[in-house]
Enzyme design. Sequence first.
Site, PDB file in Angstrom:
ATOM      1  N   GLU A  94      -9.100  -2.057 -15.628  1.00 43.80           N
ATOM      2  CA  GLU A  94      -9.049  -2.582 -13.652  1.00 43.80           C
ATOM      3  C   GLU A  94     -10.151  -4.832 -13.736  1.00 43.80           C
ATOM      4  OE1 GLU A  94      -7.786  -0.975  -9.597  1.00 43.80           O
ATOM      5  OE2 GLU A  94      -8.225   0.689 -11.867  1.00 43.80           O
ATOM      6  N   LYS A 130      -4.945  -3.934 -15.568  1.00 42.82           N
ATOM      7  CA  LYS A 130      -5.525  -3.846 -14.810  1.00 42.82           C
ATOM      8  C   LYS A 130      -5.055  -3.806 -12.874  1.00 42.82           C
ATOM      9  CE  LYS A 130      -5.162   1.962 -13.739  1.00 42.82           C
ATOM     10  NZ  LYS A 130      -6.231   3.046 -13.823  1.00 42.82           N
ATOM     11  N   PHE A 176       1.671   5.675  -7.435  1.00 44.36           N
ATOM     12  CA  PHE A 176       0.863   7.037  -7.106  1.00 44.36           C
ATOM     13  C   PHE A 176       1.959   8.135  -7.048  1.00 44.36           C
ATOM     14  CE2 PHE A 176      -3.712   5.643  -7.005  1.00 44.36           C
ATOM     15  CZ  PHE A 176      -4.009   4.274  -8.892  1.00 44.36           C
TER      16      PHE A 176
END
Length: 321
Positions: A94, A130, A176
């Site tokens: 990320e 990410k 999510f």
Amino acid sequence: MKNQLDQLRELSKVVADTGDIEAIRLYKPVDATTNPSLILKAAELPDYQPLLEEGILWAKAQNAENVAASACDWLTVNIGKAILDVVPGLVSTEVDARLSFDTGATVKKAQRLIELYRSISVDTDRVLIKIASTWEGIRAAEILEKQGIRCNLTLLFSFAQARACADAGVYLISPFVGRIMDWYKAHQGVDGFLPEEDPGVLSVTNIYNYYKQHNYQTVVMGASFRNIGEIRQLAGCDCLTIAPRLLEELSQSQELLAQKLQSSSPVKPEQPEAISEPQFRWEHNSDAMATEKLAEGIRLFAADQEKLEKLLDALTDDSGD
């Protein structure tokens, strides 16, 4: 009879949501994902202490302006390499969440991470960068994809985010599940939802079906699970990234696992007109859950990034000159 984890492997690509190498070895996922929170947890494990010290020495040797930040990049990449030594597939690394609203800085940081991977002889085709699914992050991913750097767009809560990611041609999205459910539990004052009525499950199902109907090639990877009921309800999704405790729970169940999502021939092969920036901002803003959870997620990842840098700062001070 195969356990549910083995049954799930036949329906979806199983990805480990952890930086813990021992857990990855135990559950044998195809890929693994990390984020600042997971890197922080990994950095506190005894096995990774030598890497922290090596990262500081490396950053000092580079005459880095900010030793802790540079060491953090080095550590993140080397944890990624350690994971790639164990999994056969991909690792997601990320970008600093504090760059989530800066397209140019996100591109630059992503390129830097890829350069670091190359410097330690990692095949960067196995690395996904990410990035938070802000408008600026999606634009950065669009640029990076054209440069051959594949991206995983995370902190995805709204359909507008999913549309924009598909339009940008990103490699993979991580919608999510659990954090969506958390929001609805809190705002509706309920203890939970039946798996088939879970708002997070419904969101991912909607995105998955939209992508398949319009023949988008972007991979859908359900993420942020709170219980195995959510995972079971999304069996058949392209990928599912799952924390070790839930991988363990699945491995202990012998119940038959049914396929819930499946790709069929596109019923609307033409793709809709790309979502514009004003449309994106309005539609995302109109979704209170998505607006709040995206902002919260960025803040939490940024806070853990800062904690990691403070940890490295302290080690830098201890190591002296």
